[in-house]
Design a protein around this motif. Structure first.
Motif, PDB file in Angstrom:
ATOM      1  N   GLU A 241      13.090   6.465   2.096  1.00 45.45           N
ATOM      2  CA  GLU A 241      12.580   5.980   1.119  1.00 45.45           C
ATOM      3  C   GLU A 241      11.255   6.543   0.580  1.00 45.45           C
ATOM      4  OE1 GLU A 241      13.287   4.317   3.926  1.00 45.45           O
ATOM      5  OE2 GLU A 241      13.873   2.150   3.791  1.00 45.45           O
ATOM      6  N   LEU A 242      10.448   7.318   1.658  1.00 48.82           N
ATOM      7  CA  LEU A 242       9.363   8.102   1.166  1.00 48.82           C
ATOM      8  C   LEU A 242       9.949   9.447   0.225  1.00 48.82           C
ATOM      9  CD1 LEU A 242       7.089   8.850   4.161  1.00 48.82           C
ATOM     10  CD2 LEU A 242       6.487   8.126   1.869  1.00 48.82           C
ATOM     11  N   GLU A 243      11.030   9.764   0.481  1.00 47.93           N
ATOM     12  CA  GLU A 243      11.491  10.960  -0.337  1.00 47.93           C
ATOM     13  C   GLU A 243      12.051  10.540  -1.487  1.00 47.93           C
ATOM     14  OE1 GLU A 243      14.572  12.977   1.925  1.00 47.93           O
ATOM     15  OE2 GLU A 243      13.288  13.520   3.514  1.00 47.93           O
ATOM     16  N   GLU A 244      12.563   9.454  -1.628  1.00 45.71           N
ATOM     17  CA  GLU A 244      12.983   8.657  -2.726  1.00 45.71           C
ATOM     18  C   GLU A 244      12.010   8.403  -3.889  1.00 45.71           C
ATOM     19  OE1 GLU A 244      15.390   4.853  -4.350  1.00 45.71           O
ATOM     20  OE2 GLU A 244      15.782   5.215  -2.299  1.00 45.71           O
ATOM     21  N   LYS A 245      10.647   8.080  -3.306  1.00 46.67           N
ATOM     22  CA  LYS A 245       9.658   7.799  -4.051  1.00 46.67           C
ATOM     23  C   LYS A 245       8.974   8.968  -4.320  1.00 46.67           C
ATOM     24  CE  LYS A 245       7.145   4.085  -3.679  1.00 46.67           C
ATOM     25  NZ  LYS A 245       7.496   3.153  -4.749  1.00 46.67           N
ATOM     26  N   GLY A 246       9.081  10.104  -3.906  1.00 43.36           N
ATOM     27  CA  GLY A 246       8.135  11.253  -3.757  1.00 43.36           C
ATOM     28  C   GLY A 246       6.823  11.112  -3.399  1.00 43.36           C
ATOM     29  N   TRP A 247       6.795  10.422  -2.544  1.00 40.58           N
ATOM     30  CA  TRP A 247       5.571  10.406  -2.024  1.00 40.58           C
ATOM     31  C   TRP A 247       5.128  10.981  -0.596  1.00 40.58           C
ATOM     32  CZ3 TRP A 247       2.518   4.776  -1.985  1.00 40.58           C
ATOM     33  CH2 TRP A 247       2.064   4.590  -3.076  1.00 40.58           C
ATOM     34  N   THR A 248       4.112  11.161  -0.196  1.00 46.75           N
ATOM     35  CA  THR A 248       3.748  11.987   1.117  1.00 46.75           C
ATOM     36  C   THR A 248       3.357  10.924   2.208  1.00 46.75           C
ATOM     37  OG1 THR A 248       1.061  11.991   0.655  1.00 46.75           O
ATOM     38  CG2 THR A 248       2.629  13.675   0.019  1.00 46.75           C
ATOM     39  N   VAL A 249       3.539  11.088   3.304  1.00 48.32           N
ATOM     40  CA  VAL A 249       3.212  10.274   4.322  1.00 48.32           C
ATOM     41  C   VAL A 249       1.609   9.302   4.148  1.00 48.32           C
ATOM     42  CG1 VAL A 249       2.464   9.970   6.714  1.00 48.32           C
ATOM     43  CG2 VAL A 249       4.542  11.036   6.000  1.00 48.32           C
ATOM     44  N   HIS A 250       0.465  10.542   3.679  1.00 49.78           N
ATOM     45  CA  HIS A 250      -0.740  10.105   3.468  1.00 49.78           C
ATOM     46  C   HIS A 250      -0.820   9.168   2.360  1.00 49.78           C
ATOM     47  CE1 HIS A 250      -4.947  10.714   3.914  1.00 49.78           C
ATOM     48  NE2 HIS A 250      -4.886  10.667   2.508  1.00 49.78           N
ATOM     49  N   GLN A 251      -0.028   9.153   1.545  1.00 52.84           N
ATOM     50  CA  GLN A 251      -0.110   8.289   0.114  1.00 52.84           C
ATOM     51  C   GLN A 251       0.332   6.820   0.669  1.00 52.84           C
ATOM     52  OE1 GLN A 251       2.340  10.780  -2.571  1.00 52.84           O
ATOM     53  NE2 GLN A 251       0.490  10.677  -3.747  1.00 52.84           N
ATOM     54  N   LEU A 252       1.610   6.919   1.501  1.00 54.83           N
ATOM     55  CA  LEU A 252       2.089   5.514   1.781  1.00 54.83           C
ATOM     56  C   LEU A 252       1.015   5.033   2.995  1.00 54.83           C
ATOM     57  CD1 LEU A 252       4.296   3.696   2.620  1.00 54.83           C
ATOM     58  CD2 LEU A 252       5.290   5.174   4.423  1.00 54.83           C
ATOM     59  N   MET A 253       0.397   5.497   3.813  1.00 57.13           N
ATOM     60  CA  MET A 253      -0.385   5.086   4.741  1.00 57.13           C
ATOM     61  C   MET A 253      -1.701   4.528   4.054  1.00 57.13           C
ATOM     62  SD  MET A 253       1.315   5.131   7.262  1.00 57.13           S
ATOM     63  CE  MET A 253       0.303   4.845   8.753  1.00 57.13           C
ATOM     64  N   THR A 254      -1.962   5.240   2.856  1.00 54.04           N
ATOM     65  CA  THR A 254      -3.133   4.761   2.246  1.00 54.04           C
ATOM     66  C   THR A 254      -2.850   3.558   1.411  1.00 54.04           C
ATOM     67  OG1 THR A 254      -3.896   6.877   1.726  1.00 54.04           O
ATOM     68  CG2 THR A 254      -4.861   5.463   0.127  1.00 54.04           C
ATOM     69  N   MET A 255      -1.697   3.640   0.732  1.00 55.36           N
ATOM     70  CA  MET A 255      -1.338   2.154   0.052  1.00 55.36           C
ATOM     71  C   MET A 255      -1.263   1.014   0.940  1.00 55.36           C
ATOM     72  SD  MET A 255      -0.634   0.488  -2.753  1.00 55.36           S
ATOM     73  CE  MET A 255      -0.113   1.543  -4.187  1.00 55.36           C
ATOM     74  N   ALA A 256      -0.608   1.230   2.036  1.00 50.44           N
ATOM     75  CA  ALA A 256      -0.100   0.392   2.994  1.00 50.44           C
ATOM     76  C   ALA A 256      -1.228  -0.286   3.745  1.00 50.44           C
ATOM     77  CB  ALA A 256       0.790   0.823   4.167  1.00 50.44           C
ATOM     78  N   SER A 257      -2.614   0.526   3.660  1.00 45.64           N
ATOM     79  CA  SER A 257      -3.861   0.014   4.175  1.00 45.64           C
ATOM     80  C   SER A 257      -4.361  -0.934   3.386  1.00 45.64           C
ATOM     81  CB  SER A 257      -4.602   1.347   4.674  1.00 45.64           C
ATOM     82  OG  SER A 257      -5.433   1.941   3.381  1.00 45.64           O
ATOM     83  N   LEU A 258      -4.379  -0.637   1.979  1.00 44.65           N
ATOM     84  CA  LEU A 258      -5.070  -1.413   1.127  1.00 44.65           C
ATOM     85  C   LEU A 258      -4.049  -2.730   0.968  1.00 44.65           C
ATOM     86  CD1 LEU A 258      -5.107   0.995  -2.149  1.00 44.65           C
ATOM     87  CD2 LEU A 258      -6.854   0.581  -0.270  1.00 44.65           C
ATOM     88  N   ILE A 259      -2.986  -2.629   0.796  1.00 47.37           N
ATOM     89  CA  ILE A 259      -2.276  -4.047   1.092  1.00 47.37           C
ATOM     90  C   ILE A 259      -2.769  -4.798   2.321  1.00 47.37           C
ATOM     91  CG2 ILE A 259       0.096  -4.839   1.244  1.00 47.37           C
ATOM     92  CD1 ILE A 259       1.002  -2.533  -0.324  1.00 47.37           C
ATOM     93  N   GLU A 260      -2.698  -4.185   3.524  1.00 45.89           N
ATOM     94  CA  GLU A 260      -2.998  -4.772   4.748  1.00 45.89           C
ATOM     95  C   GLU A 260      -4.314  -5.381   4.548  1.00 45.89           C
ATOM     96  OE1 GLU A 260      -2.382  -6.202   8.194  1.00 45.89           O
ATOM     97  OE2 GLU A 260      -1.119  -4.679   7.737  1.00 45.89           O
ATOM     98  N   GLU A 261      -5.446  -4.732   4.224  1.00 45.60           N
ATOM     99  CA  GLU A 261      -6.826  -5.426   3.787  1.00 45.60           C
ATOM    100  C   GLU A 261      -6.817  -6.632   2.888  1.00 45.60           C
ATOM    101  OE1 GLU A 261      -9.821  -3.902   6.139  1.00 45.60           O
ATOM    102  OE2 GLU A 261      -7.860  -4.527   6.835  1.00 45.60           O
ATOM    103  N   GLU A 262      -6.033  -6.636   2.006  1.00 43.92           N
ATOM    104  CA  GLU A 262      -6.127  -7.802   1.038  1.00 43.92           C
ATOM    105  C   GLU A 262      -5.165  -8.770   1.348  1.00 43.92           C
ATOM    106  OE1 GLU A 262      -7.789  -8.472  -1.207  1.00 43.92           O
ATOM    107  OE2 GLU A 262      -8.497  -6.874  -2.768  1.00 43.92           O
TER     108      GLU A 262
END
Length: 378
Positions: A241-262
């Motif tokens: 899924e990461l490769e499909e979105k063209g995202w790095t692990v860092h971008q994924l972990m960053t977005m996931a953390s914002l979702i987690e905190e909200e």
């Protein structure tokens, strides 16, 4: 030139052609013979290799059930585990073990002291290493809840290991320590975590879970290694899924953390994710309060208007896009929401005092809900 000379010349040419044809036939025969020899040798080698590998993945000694204790140190690679097993007489060939594990795509091996015997099959050995069936009893367990920040995790580690939380936190941010972890986990900890705007490089990478330890007072490095092993194991399933979105692990972990905190227990995280994605696509700042608190280094129940003015790359009221890095650790639910947000037109959301989250498509609708559910309750 006389007729006899012409005939002699033609005969000479004919003889040379016959000689060349004969040489060509000899060359073809030699090539054919060599090809046959190479084919036979290749077959023998391939066959021998096949039978050797087939033998190597079988139990070393099916009749030898004598048990032996084998210690797998924390942070051991597949290569080193194979060598340990071979040196202890449990398997036949460490290299075959390594490639067998790679071929089967097996990961998540756990450290500890195991009981193995030469009669065990390769799948049985791998299953033990993955499930952590060890001889030693668990000395202590450490639970890292979802949404915890690095400083809070340092305090938990300190409490469980009789260390000062501030000393653990200092270690987690030590440059040499971070670089050693990056070298050990190059696919997880990339150069992105060294961005000059990053507050704490390992923030968001220590996965929330319950960890078991089999000796008293393990080192910070041993503990972090176990946690990063877990993070790597979890993210392995999301690589496509990461490769499909063209995202790095860092971008994924960053977005996931914002979702987690909200997120709250009553809300679908994929809808919060949809708001963030919709805002990014529209060129709007994310405007999420937890980023402001993170920028301040504080934990407060309420964000004031003056807090929104803080000058920080983490302030999503002043900066468009994601924060420089994660602001907390995220669980699998938030990671999955980051990878598969809901399809909505929402641009705003609002958490009520009861924990319910209300979504809106327009600012007018959002302000009306804010007036009804927030302002009137204060």
């Amino acid at each position: 030139m006389s007729i006899e000379d012409k005939k002699a010349k033609k005969e000479l040419i004919r003889q040379k052609m016959l000689e060349r044809q004969s040489e060509a036939r000899v060359v073809r025969k030699i090539v054919f013979i060599i090809a046959i020899i190479l084919f036979i040798v290749g077959g023998v080698v391939a066959g021998g290799g096949y039978f050797y590998i087939k033998s190597a993945v079988q139990p070393k000694d099916p009749d030898n059930k004598k048990e032996k204790q084998v210690e797998i140190p924390i942070g051991s690679s597949t290569t080193s585990i194979g060598k340990i097993l071979e040196d202890n007489g449990i398997i036949k060939d460490a290299k075959v073990f390594k490639y067998y594990v790679k071929f089967k795509n097996e990961t998540g091996f756990m450290a500890g002291e195991y009981t193995f015997s030469p009669s065990m099959t390769m799948p049985e050995i791998i299953d033990s290493l993955k499930t952590g069936k060890v001889v030693d009893q668990v000395v202590f367990k450490m639970t890292i809840p979802e949404g915890k920040q690095l400083e809070q995790i340092a305090d938990i580690i300190g409490e469980k290991t009789n260390k000062k939380g501030e000393d653990v936190f200092k270690m987690l941010n030590d440059k040499a320590f971070i670089e050693s972890m990056m070298e050990k986990y190059p696919d997880l900890l990339t150069e992105e975590i060294l961005n000059e705007n990053i507050k704490y490089p390992l923030e968001g990478y220590l996965f929330p879970a319950t960890y078991s330890f089999y000796k008293e007072n393990p080192t910070v490095e041993e503990i972090v290694t176990v946690m990063l092993d877990k993070t790597s194991e979890v993210l392995k399933d999301y690589r496509p899924e990461l490769e499909e979105k063209g995202w790095t692990v860092h971008q994924l972990m960053t977005m996931a953390s914002l979702i987690e905190e909200e997120a709250t227990e009553q809300v679908d995280r994929d809808q919060i994710a949809s708001v963030f994605y919709n805002r990014i696509e529209a060129g709007m700042p994310l405007q999420t309060d937890p980023t402001v608190l993170y920028a301040q280094g504080e934990h407060k129940s309420k964000v004031l208007y003056k807090d929104l003015e803080i000058d920080s790359p983490y302030n999503t009221y002043k900066n468009v896009g994601l924060t420089p890095g994660p602001i907390a650790n995220a669980g699998t639910t938030s990671i999955e929401a980051a990878l598969a947000p809901a399809e909505t037109d929402y641009l705003y959301f609002l958490a009520t005092s009861t924990g319910e989250v209300l979504f809106s498509k327009t600012l007018q609708e959002h302000n009306q809900k804010k007036e009804k559910y927030i302002t009137n309750t204060n």
